[in-house]
Scaffold this active site. Structure first.
Site, mmCIF file in Angstrom:
data_model
loop_
_atom_site.group_PDB
_atom_site.id
_atom_site.type_symbol
_atom_site.label_atom_id
_atom_site.label_comp_id
_atom_site.label_asym_id
_atom_site.label_seq_id
_atom_site.Cartn_x
_atom_site.Cartn_y
_atom_site.Cartn_z
ATOM 1 N N SER A 264 0.834 -1.198 0.000
ATOM 2 C CA SER A 264 0.000 0.000 0.000
ATOM 3 C C SER A 264 0.866 1.244 0.000
ATOM 4 C CB SER A 264 -0.907 0.004 1.236
ATOM 5 O OG SER A 264 -0.148 0.407 2.359
ATOM 6 N N LYS A 265 0.216 2.381 -0.214
ATOM 7 C CA LYS A 265 1.002 3.615 -0.255
ATOM 8 C C LYS A 265 1.594 3.942 1.118
ATOM 9 C CE LYS A 265 -2.912 6.775 0.226
ATOM 10 N NZ LYS A 265 -3.744 7.746 -0.451
ATOM 11 N N ARG A 266 0.940 3.446 2.153
ATOM 12 C CA ARG A 266 1.475 3.688 3.498
ATOM 13 C C ARG A 266 2.753 2.888 3.763
ATOM 14 N NH1 ARG A 266 -3.757 4.239 3.706
ATOM 15 N NH2 ARG A 266 -4.014 1.992 3.595
#
Ligand code: GLU
Length: 516
Positions: A264-266
């Site tokens: 994910s972008k996190r």
């Protein structure tokens, strides 16, 4: 055979994730390999998720990677417009056609009514009730209301959606290039909304209508869309386009470094590596790091991504885009998720840096050098580049690891000096400095020969003198070939540095600060 036409169809809801870049890449490679057409289509019908700047970001990323579409919003083409928000009329016409054929129907239910319906079914023990053949019968739609009631509601502008009429009890199958035959039962599917209350099409409708009208032959997209494909197949059937349906290929997920769950972008922020092609400032102020700003070559990112879920078989791992085009076959795409391994990305980058010519690398580092020192001496930087090529993993490492070539402003690695500075050291370092001073020309092979002779003649060990020489000249033990470095630094500066070291080292040995 039909000419291959593929599309990359991102939604401008934020920066392009690295998984999206890989999707674009596989589409691009197939098109190039087969002499087909690579199309960019912007799927911007969901206005609630629209993000300003996202479309520009997507285009810039594609062009950074060299994946320029042949047809798209900027290129134009025979099947445009290529932005879905500009194709509304077409979707409405197509929905009208489905309504007339009895393949779709109007539904007037409010969100509250739908929620109440679901609750009522849940109370009866139905696990996840949906708007389908069973439940639609108790709802307010053009199948349950009389034609005159429907007409009145439509005429009065009553808000409503148009839904696909899914006939239950049928087994339907389609062929996925990567997964083989995928079967599903229509009883599992809901009557998907095709046209929303605001007159905008849903993803499903717009996507299928456009793929058909743009004569797309292959739909290559992420695995997350696999569950939508049954509805798409039903839509092709409803329109009477099943014979022209494109080939589907659903790409494996890109997994977190741990291999557990989707990247994910996190994760980028969490692990300190980029998951986007370029930097992105989100509206909430969050900064997302890009591969470009992290000092990656676009060719290396492409090579890395190509191998996330595909491989050509064989030993070779380093490929240029042109070479990937040659060997790419969708048959070699794997089904299982591909683990994102940042060390592997760095390795690919290093390999691509090593393959560059000096001129190419110079072009890539010159702005960094210029902004670090305010001046740029091209021939000088080009002398340094071959020394650093095998030593840096990213372009960003170039400036910090070459400081000593450009400035006198660096600190000594004190620990090593304390260890190596002995009673005899000043005498030896000074003597070495003196012989170096007389060396002409001041070139690497001669410097090396002279240092070796000096060590031998004075019955010294390499370990007694080399660390002092290196730290005196560069400040640190880590660095490229010392003799070549000295040649580049030049005699005059080398001698000055050794003189400075002779003054500074005793103080450092004594535990003090070096005079700088
Ligand atoms: N707009 C979809 C996306 O953002 C496209 C999916 C597809 O390729 O069909 O990924």
């Amino acid at each position: 055979m039909k000419k291959i036409r593929v599309r990359f169809a991102p939604s401008p809801t934020g920066p392009l994730h690295i998984g999206g870049v890989r999707t674009a890449l596989y589409n691009y490679l197939l098109a190039r390999k087969e002499g087909g057409t690579f199309i960019l289509r912007i799927e911007d019908t969901d206005r609630t998720r629209f993000v300003t700047g996202a479309e520009a970001y997507i285009k810039e990323a594609l062009s950074w990677f060299g994946m320029v579409p042949e047809e798209g919003p900027d290129q134009g083409g025979a099947y445009g417009p290529y932005r879905q928000s500009e194709r509304k009329e077409r979707y409405r016409e197509q929905v009208q056609m489905l309504l007339e054929k009895g393949k779709a129907y109007r539904a007037f239910d409010t969100p509250e009514e739908i929620a109440a319906m679901k609750e009522a079914w849940q109370a009866k023990g139905v696990h996840s009730p949906k708007y389908d053949a069973v439940t639609r019968q108790s709802m307010r739609n053009s199948l349950t209301l009389s034609p005159s009631e429907v007409e009145e509601l439509v005429a009065s502008g009553a808000p409503h959606v148009v839904r696909l009429l899914v006939d239950p009890g049928r087994e339907v199958a389609f062929e996925d290039e990567i997964r083989g035959e995928v079967r599903f039962s229509t009883s599992e599917l809901d009557d998907k909304v095709l046209l929303k209350g605001d007159g905008m099409p849903t993803y499903h409708l717009a996507n299928v209508v456009d793929d058909y009208h743009m004569k797309i032959t292959h739909v290559i997209r992420g695995e997350e869309w696999l569950s939508s494909t049954p509805h798409h197949v039903l839509l092709y059937e409803a329109f009477g386009w099943r014979a022209e349906m494109p080939v589907f290929a659903h790409l494996p997920l890109i997994l977190k470094p741990s291999g557990k769950g989707k990247l994910s972008k996190r994760d980028g922020a969490k692990f300190g590596f980029p998951v986007f092609p370029m930097d992105w400032e989100a509206e909430d102020g969050t900064h997302y790091l890009g591969f470009r700003e992290a000092g990656f070559l676009p060719s290396a990112v492409i090579n890395f991504l190509a191998f996330l879920g595909w491989n050509p078989g064989g030993e070779q791992e380093i490929f240029t885009m042109e070479e990937l085009v040659e060997v790419f076959t969708p048959q070699n795409i794997v089904k299982s998720g591909a683990r994102f391994d940042y060390d592997k990305a760095l390795w690919f980058n290093q390999q691509h840096i090593m393959k560059c010519t000096v001129e190419e690398l110079y072009e890539m580092v010159k702005d960094r050098v210029q902004s670090a020192y305010g001046v740029l001496d091209a021939p000088y930087v080009k002398e340094i580049i071959p020394l650093m090529q095998e030593r840096i993993k990213t372009l960003n490492e170039f400036v910090p690891s070459t400081r000593f070539f450009f400035t006198e402003d660096w600190a000594y690695e004190a620990k090593m000096i304390r260890k190596k500075w002995k009673e005899d050291s000043p005498r030896h370092l000074k003597a070495l400095k003196d012989v170096l001073q007389g060396l002409d020309p001041f070139e690497a092979p001669a410097i090396e020969a002279m240092v070796r002779d000096f060590i031998q003649e004075n019955a010294l060990s390499f370990g007694a003198i080399m660390p002092l020489l290196r730290i005196g000249l560069t400040g640190t033990m880590k660095g490229p070939d010392l003799y070549k470095s000295m040649e580049i630094i030049g005699r005059e500066r080398s001698i000055q540095r050794l003189e400075r070291a002779l003054e500074a080292f005793p103080a450092i040995k004594a535990g003090g600060q070096h005079p700088g």
